[in-house]
Every structure is written in structure tokens, then in C-alpha cells.
Design a protein around this motif. Structure first.
Motif, PDB file in Angstrom:
ATOM      1  N   ALA A   1       0.832  -1.206   0.000  1.00  7.67           N
ATOM      2  CA  ALA A   1       0.000   0.000   0.000  1.00  7.67           C
ATOM      3  C   ALA A   1       0.866   1.255   0.000  1.00  7.67           C
ATOM      4  O   ALA A   1       0.534   2.240  -0.644  1.00  7.67           O
ATOM      5  CB  ALA A   1      -0.924   0.002   1.211  1.00  7.67           C
ATOM      6  N   LEU A   2       1.996   1.222   0.712  1.00  7.21           N
ATOM      7  CA  LEU A   2       2.865   2.398   0.750  1.00  7.21           C
ATOM      8  C   LEU A   2       3.492   2.637  -0.617  1.00  7.21           C
ATOM      9  O   LEU A   2       3.604   3.778  -1.072  1.00  7.21           O
ATOM     10  CB  LEU A   2       3.966   2.222   1.790  1.00  7.21           C
ATOM     11  CG  LEU A   2       3.552   2.382   3.241  1.00  7.21           C
ATOM     12  CD1 LEU A   2       4.751   2.243   4.149  1.00  7.21           C
ATOM     13  CD2 LEU A   2       2.915   3.737   3.460  1.00  7.21           C
TER      14      LEU A   2
ATOM     15  N   ALA B   1       1.978  13.151   1.835  1.00  4.11           N
ATOM     16  CA  ALA B   1       2.914  12.672   2.851  1.00  4.11           C
ATOM     17  C   ALA B   1       3.882  11.664   2.236  1.00  4.11           C
ATOM     18  O   ALA B   1       3.468  10.763   1.508  1.00  4.11           O
ATOM     19  CB  ALA B   1       2.146  12.025   3.998  1.00  4.11           C
ATOM     20  N   ASN B   2       5.151  11.826   2.523  1.00  6.41           N
ATOM     21  CA  ASN B   2       6.167  10.900   2.029  1.00  6.41           C
ATOM     22  C   ASN B   2       6.117   9.608   2.847  1.00  6.41           C
ATOM     23  O   ASN B   2       6.377   9.628   4.045  1.00  6.41           O
ATOM     24  CB  ASN B   2       7.532  11.578   2.174  1.00  6.41           C
ATOM     25  CG  ASN B   2       8.656  10.729   1.642  1.00  6.41           C
ATOM     26  OD1 ASN B   2       8.523   9.511   1.558  1.00  6.41           O
ATOM     27  ND2 ASN B   2       9.749  11.358   1.296  1.00  6.41           N
ATOM     28  N   PRO B   3       5.759   8.457   2.212  1.00  7.00           N
ATOM     29  CA  PRO B   3       5.582   7.241   3.003  1.00  7.00           C
ATOM     30  C   PRO B   3       6.855   6.782   3.703  1.00  7.00           C
ATOM     31  O   PRO B   3       6.804   6.219   4.801  1.00  7.00           O
ATOM     32  CB  PRO B   3       5.105   6.220   1.970  1.00  7.00           C
ATOM     33  CG  PRO B   3       5.480   6.770   0.661  1.00  7.00           C
ATOM     34  CD  PRO B   3       5.473   8.253   0.798  1.00  7.00           C
ATOM     35  N   LYS B   4       8.026   7.026   3.083  1.00  9.65           N
ATOM     36  CA  LYS B   4       9.262   6.572   3.729  1.00  9.65           C
ATOM     37  C   LYS B   4       9.519   7.366   5.004  1.00  9.65           C
ATOM     38  O   LYS B   4      10.011   6.833   6.002  1.00  9.65           O
ATOM     39  CB  LYS B   4      10.427   6.733   2.763  1.00  9.65           C
ATOM     40  CG  LYS B   4      10.361   5.743   1.631  1.00  9.65           C
ATOM     41  CD  LYS B   4      11.602   5.783   0.787  1.00  9.65           C
ATOM     42  CE  LYS B   4      11.431   4.856  -0.404  1.00  9.65           C
ATOM     43  NZ  LYS B   4      12.501   5.014  -1.374  1.00  9.65           N
ATOM     44  N   ARG B   5       9.171   8.655   4.972  1.00 10.20           N
ATOM     45  CA  ARG B   5       9.360   9.455   6.184  1.00 10.20           C
ATOM     46  C   ARG B   5       8.296   9.120   7.215  1.00 10.20           C
ATOM     47  O   ARG B   5       8.542   9.206   8.418  1.00 10.20           O
ATOM     48  CB  ARG B   5       9.332  10.941   5.846  1.00 10.20           C
ATOM     49  CG  ARG B   5      10.509  11.314   4.986  1.00 10.20           C
ATOM     50  CD  ARG B   5      10.822  12.773   5.030  1.00 10.20           C
ATOM     51  NE  ARG B   5      12.180  12.967   4.556  1.00 10.20           N
ATOM     52  CZ  ARG B   5      13.198  13.203   5.360  1.00 10.20           C
ATOM     53  NH1 ARG B   5      13.007  13.293   6.652  1.00 10.20           N
ATOM     54  NH2 ARG B   5      14.402  13.338   4.868  1.00 10.20           N
ATOM     55  N   LEU B   6       7.109   8.727   6.710  1.00 13.05           N
ATOM     56  CA  LEU B   6       6.056   8.330   7.643  1.00 13.05           C
ATOM     57  C   LEU B   6       6.497   7.116   8.458  1.00 13.05           C
ATOM     58  O   LEU B   6       6.217   7.017   9.649  1.00 13.05           O
ATOM     59  CB  LEU B   6       4.783   8.007   6.860  1.00 13.05           C
ATOM     60  CG  LEU B   6       3.561   7.627   7.687  1.00 13.05           C
ATOM     61  CD1 LEU B   6       3.075   8.820   8.472  1.00 13.05           C
ATOM     62  CD2 LEU B   6       2.459   7.091   6.822  1.00 13.05           C
ATOM     63  N   LEU B   7       7.228   6.212   7.812  1.00 14.34           N
ATOM     64  CA  LEU B   7       7.676   5.007   8.511  1.00 14.34           C
ATOM     65  C   LEU B   7       8.594   5.349   9.673  1.00 14.34           C
ATOM     66  O   LEU B   7       8.649   4.632  10.665  1.00 14.34           O
ATOM     67  CB  LEU B   7       8.406   4.086   7.535  1.00 14.34           C
ATOM     68  CG  LEU B   7       7.505   3.238   6.667  1.00 14.34           C
ATOM     69  CD1 LEU B   7       8.320   2.495   5.645  1.00 14.34           C
ATOM     70  CD2 LEU B   7       6.736   2.263   7.522  1.00 14.34           C
ATOM     71  N   ARG B   8       9.331   6.468   9.538  1.00 15.92           N
ATOM     72  CA  ARG B   8      10.207   6.866  10.640  1.00 15.92           C
ATOM     73  C   ARG B   8       9.423   7.284  11.867  1.00 15.92           C
ATOM     74  O   ARG B   8       9.959   7.302  12.958  1.00 15.92           O
ATOM     75  CB  ARG B   8      11.043   8.057  10.221  1.00 15.92           C
ATOM     76  CG  ARG B   8      12.052   7.778   9.184  1.00 15.92           C
ATOM     77  CD  ARG B   8      12.886   8.990   9.121  1.00 15.92           C
ATOM     78  NE  ARG B   8      13.867   8.897   8.069  1.00 15.92           N
ATOM     79  CZ  ARG B   8      14.787   9.820   7.887  1.00 15.92           C
ATOM     80  NH1 ARG B   8      14.805  10.866   8.685  1.00 15.92           N
ATOM     81  NH2 ARG B   8      15.657   9.687   6.939  1.00 15.92           N
TER      82      ARG B   8
ATOM     83  N   PRO C   1       5.066  14.148   7.660  1.00 14.64           N
ATOM     84  CA  PRO C   1       3.953  13.382   7.075  1.00 14.64           C
ATOM     85  C   PRO C   1       2.750  13.253   7.998  1.00 14.64           C
ATOM     86  O   PRO C   1       1.610  13.249   7.536  1.00 14.64           O
ATOM     87  CB  PRO C   1       4.568  12.013   6.772  1.00 14.64           C
ATOM     88  CG  PRO C   1       5.873  11.985   7.461  1.00 14.64           C
ATOM     89  CD  PRO C   1       6.319  13.385   7.638  1.00 14.64           C
ATOM     90  N   LEU C   2       2.991  13.158   9.307  1.00 15.47           N
ATOM     91  CA  LEU C   2       1.854  13.001  10.226  1.00 15.47           C
ATOM     92  C   LEU C   2       0.948  14.229  10.192  1.00 15.47           C
ATOM     93  O   LEU C   2      -0.262  14.116  10.411  1.00 15.47           O
ATOM     94  CB  LEU C   2       2.350  12.756  11.650  1.00 15.47           C
ATOM     95  CG  LEU C   2       2.849  11.354  11.938  1.00 15.47           C
ATOM     96  CD1 LEU C   2       3.255  11.244  13.390  1.00 15.47           C
ATOM     97  CD2 LEU C   2       1.786  10.325  11.612  1.00 15.47           C
TER      98      LEU C   2
END
Lengths: 264, 365
Positions: A136-137, B139-146, B12-13
Motif C-alpha cells: 500500500a505504501l 505525505a512521504n511514506p518513507k518518512r512516515l515510517l520513521r 507526514p503526520l
């Protein structure tokens, strides 16, 4: 040559402690409630009006998933298991778009079933969640449907790890049968959870909050048979065929990797 | 002030908070004016602040999905919907199904009121989905993962590995294909699929073991014994498990308030969520994680989240004060009005398009 791959059993990549087992059991009950909510909801519930449901369940389900994943990984995962989870969910996320949407061709589940079988139930559970989340990401597909898909895929991977012992052709047939069954059940559960949103409240096959279970079940049966059964059967068939065709080679490859990794 | 105008990506949040606020507002209304306003605000902010990344391009797909949702709703209304109203649009004959599908009638005369009602119900859900799509695009998903909680650090690492390895698979496929070419096997078609796929899988699995040893040699996985001792572990396990039980119980209470005591619905659900969060926060404290280039949270992020909260709050207040204005008047059909508070809230949600720093226009990798 084949005897070696069949008899050597590797320890599970992620050991489930009693606490994580309890957490998974409770989460499975919560997931079942979330999937079957249109059948359970009574007329005076806040969810009966159909506007609050996607928001409330969309907030609760990620928390349930987070708690279970935390319980499974609490106390530390083997870095080899983490890396294996990462690359296998990358493979899953990469092959998922190959079949998405075309006549129920679902290309994730066979890998999930085979990996759950080789690496164990705990690994299967986490792999189901990480595969769909990563996919999904990558494709920008985060939405209210994602927690349902993650929970469904996690349960598919978990149960694959809990299948009884078998070897050779029996094992392959068992996995294929399970893949077909899991694909069908996954489809019906996803339909059930989105049935009220898809249809709205006032059609003659809509769900009626608080109506007798049998009436709602009948409405749902008509809805799912007329709309989604083709896709669900397609998914079941794809799973079984893919497992039968690729199973021997992929099981051997995964078992080789599991032996090399020597999970502690 | 000048530092705030330098191009940078927002946390992103913050975008997710903003989008969820607008989604809540959309879910509370079927007033077409308000829905159109929400759609316009989402569109404006996405166009103003999206980057040129692949996930930003996914916004178009969400808009298409939103339109599909409306079309599907209308289709179902025509096929099996309960038709109501007085203004006839299309006289269709009604077809009764045989007795095994009791009570289901196909088609029937379509009235303008019922048709508009179905379309607006679809539009409500479609715009909710588009608002979520706005967060996906911004929102950048890779930064969201952080920003994943510490307690989920290891599972989060697996997802980070997955997101960064997936593009490398294409490279792996090309390497195997080149090796096949060098051996003189140029075979294409179905035969070649297993001959390419299996080496790629082997390669990936072997690479994962290399990755694991690299992670271990950098100190990952060398976790010290839990610092909190037996009592602390009991507290963590107890609060997460009891929290989970309370969530399951509370969900049942919310679904079926007639057969369960009144306190067992939302209160138990909220209590369960709090316990679960508490347990995870306690557990997360035991995991030491260092962060490289932590994403800043400045006033622009706060403004963005508050703009989303304003939209949601305005809609909730309007529903309390003037519930008739939040829905499309269907029986009898009339022109919709504009609820003041909800309108102001949604307009406030457009602020991020103007006050947040512009997005850098180089592709970040």
C-alpha cells in the motif's frame, strides 16, 4: 535428494510466546467482530447509521494490529527474521500489481501460504501485515480498507503455519486446498465488511441494522453471489494452481534459506 | 519567518491529521454544497503542495476511485434500490425475483429524489476516500515510517526493508536475464518464467541474509536484557493484553447496545485503546533507537493539523446546532443551505495551501 528437503524441519523464524498467542487469539476475535459487523449490529448502535462505522473501525483496527505486532516482536526478533520478512514482503508487494483486479487473479496469497508453512505461524502473521502495508505504501493505496486487508492476510499466513504435518505430495495438496479455501474466505469476509458502504442503506439487498440474522444473511448472500463470487472463485483457483505449480520449487528454496539462516 | 518559507517537506503526520479531519467532515454531511467545498479544498491543497514523487501521482487514481464509488451507488440504486419520491425520471418496469430471493425487486420507476439521495451518499464516501488520497499524495511514506512508534521498531524495519528492496527486484531480474543471454538462452515466453523467477527469489533470500549480518554487525539486534525487570514486564504485558480484551469487548458493546450494559460500549473501547497505547509506550521505552535527521515539527505542521481539526469540529458543531442544514433536503426536494460553522471550518482547512512552506521540487530518493 528429495528426502532431505522433506524430512528436515527448521525451527520457526518467530517464536510465539504464550502472551503473543493470547494476543493473537483476542485479536482474531476482534477481527471477526470487525468483519461481521453488519450482521451483528443492532438498530440502536452508533454504527447503525453507517456514517460513523468506517471511522470508528478504521481507528480501532490499526490499534489492534499494532498491539498484536508489538506483542509478537516484544523481547526482540532475530535480525535474520526481520530481514527475511522485509525481502519476502518486497517480493509480495512487487508481484501483487501483476494480478490486481483482473478476474480475481490474486498473486500474493500463494507466497504468503508457502512462507507461513516454512517459517511458522508467527512469521506468517507478521508477513501478511507487512506485505500488504508495504504494497500500500509503494502504490499509495492507504485507505480505510487497508486494516481489513492486513488483518485478513495476517490470518491467512497464521493459519498456513498451523497446518498439520505432512510431506511430499500430500503436503502440496493440503497447501493448495488451504490456499483455495483461504482465498474464498478472505474474499467473502472483505465483501462482508464493505457491503454496507458499497450498497448504501436503502436498496432491497442492503443490510438492515438490527434485523434478524437470517434476513441479513440472505441479503448478503444475494449481494455476494451476484457481485463478487466470480472474483472470489478466481482468487481461490489462482491460489490453488499457483501453489501446485510453484510449490515444490519455492518450498525447497525457502527451506534452504531457513536452514542457512539457522533461526535461534 | 524567512526560515519558515524555505522549501521543505512537511512532517507526514501533519498531512495525515489534516486529511483525517476533512474525512470526518465529509462523513458527517450529504449537503452537496459542503461536499463540493471539501473536494475543492482537498484539490487546492494537493495541487499547491504535492511533490513530483510517484506517490503524489497516485492522487489521480483516488479521484477516479471516488467517481467509481458514486457510479456504483447509482447503479445499485437503479438495480435494487428502494425507490422513493414524487418526480418521475425514468419509468422502468418492476421485476420480482422468484421466491428463493424473497423481497427483492429489480428496477422499478426511478424518482429524482431517490436518485439524488443515492448519488449524494456515494459522493460522501467518494470524497472521504479522496481526502485520504490527499494524505497519500502529500505525505512521504518513507518518512512516515520513521514516525512509527518505538514499540513497533522491528516490524517497522521490516516494512522499510520491503519498501526499499521492492524497486531493486527489477534490477535483480535484469541481472538474471543478462546471465541467461550470456549463456545463449534467449528463450522468452512462459517457459522462461520459472527459470528467471527462481534465481531471483534465491538471490533475494541470500541478500536478506547478508542484510541481516550487516544489521547485526551495526549493533542491531544486540538488545540488552530488559531494564524494567519482572514487574515492568508484567505491567507491559498486562496492560496490552487487558487493553486488547477491552477493545474486543467494547467493539461488541458498540455493535449491540441492546444486549450489553450501557457502559460496555464506547467507554470500554476508549479504555482499551488507552491501556493498549500505555502498554506500547512502556514497551517502547525499552527499545533504544537513534534517529538520523529527525523530521522537524514546526508551526507549519501545527497549523496544518489544526486546520484539519477545525474542519472536523465545524462539521460536528453544525450537526449539533443545525442538523437540517447538514443533509440535502429530499422530501420535499429543495435547495440546500450552507451551515455557517461547517463552512468556516472547511475554509480554514484550505490554509495549508498558503501558509505552509513550499514543497522542494527536486525528486527526493
Amino acid at each position: 535428494m528429495t528426502a532431505v528437503t522433506e524430512t528436515v524441519r527448521t525451527p520457526p523464524a518467530i517464536r510465539l510466546r504464550p502472551r503473543s498467542t493470547v494476543a493473537i487469539a483476542v485479536a482474531a476475535v476482534a477481527a471477526l467482530l470487525a468483519f461481521c459487523w453488519p450482521l451483528l449490529v443492532s438498530a440502536d448502535s452508533v454504527l447503525a447509521t453507517n456514517t460513523a462505522a468506517p471511522l470508528i473501525l478504521g481507528l480501532v483496527l490499526p490499534v489492534v494490529l499494532a498491539v498484536v505486532l508489538f506483542e509478537i516482536s516484544e523481547g526482540g526478533l532475530d535480525p535474520k527474521a526481520v530481514a527475511m520478512l522485509g525481502v519476502l514482503s518486497a517480493v509480495g508487494a512487487a508481484i501483487r500489481p501483476l494480478g490486481a483486479g483482473t478476474a480475481g487473479l490474486e498473486t500474493v496469497f500463494f507466497l504468503l501460504v508457502l512462507a507461513g508453512r516454512v517459517f511458522g505461524a508467527g512469521f506468517g502473521f507478521v508477513l501478511g501485515a507487512t506485505t500488504l502495508f508495504g504494497s500500500a505504501l509503494i502504490t499509495g493505496g492507504v485507505g480505510p480498507w487497508l486494516p481489513y486487508q492486513m488483518l485478513g492476510a495476517s490470518l491467512v499466513g497464521l493459519l498456513a503455519g498451523l497446518l498439520p504435518r505432512a510431506t511430499g505430495r500430500v503436503e502440496l495438496l493440503m497447501l493448495a486446498a488451504y490456499g483455495a479455501f483461504a482465498g474464498l474466505l478472505y474474499g467473502v469476509l472483505q465483501n462482508l465488511s464493505f457491503w454496507p458502504y458499497n450498497l448504501g442503506e436503502d436498496t432491497s439487498i442492503s443490510f438492515v441494522p438490527g434485523a434478524p440474522l437470517l434476513e441479513n444473511l440472505q441479503h448478503f448472500a444475494v449481494f455476494t453471489v451476484t457481485t463478487a463470487l466470480g472474483w472470489d472463485l478466481g482468487r481461490a483457483l489462482t491460489n490453488a494452481v499457483l501453489i501446485l505449480v510453484t510449490g515444490p520449487a519455492i518450498l525447497a528454496t525457502l527451506r534452504r534459506a531457513a536452514r542457512k539462516a539457522a533461526f535461534r | 519567518m524567512t526560515a519558515g518559507r524555505l522549501p521543505r517537506s512537511l512532517h507526514p503526520l501533519a498531512w495525515w491529521g489534516w486529511a483525517i479531519g476533512l474525512a470526518v467532515a465529509a462523513s458527517l454531511t450529504t449537503n452537496p454544497l459542503l461536499l463540493a467545498l471539501i473536494l475543492a479544498v482537498v484539490w487546492l491543497v494537493v495541487v499547491a503542495r504535492r511533490s513530483d514523487s510517484p506517490w503524489a501521482r497516485a492522487f489521480r487514481l483516488y479521484v477516479i476511485l471516488g467517481i467509481v464509488i458514486v457510479v456504483v451507488r447509482i447503479f445499485w440504486h437503479v438495480l435494487v434500490g428502494l425507490k422513493f419520491g414524487t418526480i418521475k425520471v425514468l419509468p422502468l418496469p418492476e421485476v420480482a425475483l422468484p421466491s428463493w430471493a424473497d423481497g427483492i425487486n429489480l428496477f422499478g420507476t426511478i424518482y429524482l429524489e431517490g436518485w439524488i439521495g443515492a448519488a449524494l451518499q456515494g459522493a460522501k464516501l467518494g470524497i472521504l476516500v479522496i481526502a485520504i488520497g490527499g494524505a497519500n499524495a502529500l505525505a512521504n511514506p518513507k518518512r512516515l515510517l520513521r514516525s512509527m512508534p518505538h514499540a513497533l521498531h522491528e516490524v517497522g524495519t521490516a516494512v522499510v526493508v520491503s519498501v526499499s528492496v521492492a524497486p531493486q527486484l527489477a534490477e535483480s531480474v535484469q541481472r538474471v536475464l543478462r546471465a541467461r543471454l550470456l549463456r545463449g538462452q534467449s528463450g522468452r515466453g512462459l517457459r522462461a518464467v520459472p527459470q528467471v523467477a527462481l534465481p531471483v527469489l534465491q538471490d533475494t533470500l541470500d541478500r536478506s541474509l547478508m542484510l541481516a549480518s550487516a544489521m547485526e554487525s551495526r549493533g542491531y539486534g544486540s538488545r540488552r536484557e530488559a531494564s524494567s525487570g519482572a514487574a515492568g514486564r508484567l505491567a507491559i504485558g498486562g496492560s496490552t493484553l487487558i487493553g486488547l480484551l477491552a477493545i474486543a469487548f467494547g467493539m461488541y458493546g458498540v455493535l449491540d447496545p441492546t444486549r450489553t450494559p450501557g457502559w460496555s460500549g464506547v467507554p470500554v473501547l476508549v479504555l482499551g485503546m488507552l491501556l493498549a497505547f500505555g502498554g506500547m509506550a512502556l514497551g517502547g521505552r525499552e527499545i533504544r533507537v537513534t534517529r538520523y535527521r529527525r523530521d522537524p515539527w514546526r508551526w507549519a505542521e501545527t497549523v496544518t493539523v489544526l486546520a484539519g481539526v477545525a474542519a472536523a469540529t465545524g462539521a460536528v458543531l453544525s450537526q449539533q446546532a443545525t442538523p437540517a442544514l447538514m443533509v440535502m433536503p429530499l422530501q420535499p426536494l429543495a435547495a440546500p443551505g450552507l451551515p455557517i460553522l461547517a463552512t468556516v471550518g472547511v475554509l480554514v482547512a484550505a490554509l495549508p495551501a498558503f501558509v505552509t512552506p513550499p514543497t522542494p521540487k527536486v525528486r527526493a530518493r
